[in-house]
Scaffold this active site. Structure first.
Site, PDB file in Angstrom:
ATOM      1  N   HIS A  34       0.835  -1.200   0.000  1.00 30.32           N
ATOM      2  CA  HIS A  34       0.000   0.000   0.000  1.00 30.32           C
ATOM      3  C   HIS A  34       0.869   1.249   0.000  1.00 30.32           C
ATOM      4  CE1 HIS A  34       1.166  -0.757   4.122  1.00 30.32           C
ATOM      5  NE2 HIS A  34       1.043   0.558   4.323  1.00 30.32           N
ATOM      6  N   HIS A 115       5.418   6.232  -1.201  1.00 30.35           N
ATOM      7  CA  HIS A 115       6.179   5.012  -1.457  1.00 30.35           C
ATOM      8  C   HIS A 115       5.358   3.776  -1.123  1.00 30.35           C
ATOM      9  CE1 HIS A 115       6.652   5.497   2.884  1.00 30.35           C
ATOM     10  NE2 HIS A 115       6.881   4.191   2.920  1.00 30.35           N
TER      11      HIS A 115
END
Length: 169
Positions: A34, A115
């Protein structure tokens, strides 16, 4: 209860991330790959309906975001986390900022570095070896994400979706 707000990338990108996470991320079984939009926060059962209302309103105002993965990178020397770096596009930065507004108003604990984590809690040597290998690989990937998710943490430490919000709907 502890909540968090994330983007889940496509299955293709999740499969790439998981190919590393299985081996290098002790949180592999607790949450799928995620991109964190808002770090975990505590909200009571009485307050969660207000949070959901706020997120529904935000989702109507915001448009789907383009996720552009550019390379593998690391937070070292601060910590030994290796991640797939996402380009901090204006739409992604705006989405992150909105997750700290209204009933969720707060100051982010860290500067937002979009990220997808692929490795963490590595020894210094292991971090150096893994990062060296990954930096030689092409991480280029681009996709449009049209939803974000409010997650909550279960007693066993794993995270599950509380509600999904479609961007621009």
């Amino acid at each position: 209860m502890k909540y968090g707000i994330v983007l889940f990338p496509s299955k293709k990108l999740q499969d790439i991330a998981n190919s590393y996470r299985k081996r290098y991320d002790p949180n592999y079984a607790l949450i799928p790959p995620h991109l964190t939009l808002r770090t975990p926060f505590e909200v009571s059962e009485d307050e969660i309906s207000g949070v959901v209302r706020h997120l529904r309103e935000l989702s109507k105002e915001l448009k789907p975001v383009t996720l552009k993965i550019t390379k593998f990178s690391s937070f070292a020397p601060v910590n030994n986390v290796i991640y797939m770096k996402a380009e901090p596009t204006e739409e992604l930065m705006q989405l992150h900022e909105k997750m700290y507004s209204g009933v969720l108003e707060d100051k982010p604990e860290y500067a937002f570095v979009p990220h997808v984590t692929v490795a963490q809690k590595l020894s210094d040597d292991e971090h150096s070896d893994v990062l060296g290998t990954l930096k030689m690989r092409d991480a280029s990937h681009e996709e449009v994400i049209d939803r974000f998710h409010l997650l909550y943490q279960l007693d066993n430490g794993s995270w599950t979706v509380y509600e999904t919000f479609i961007l621009g709907a």
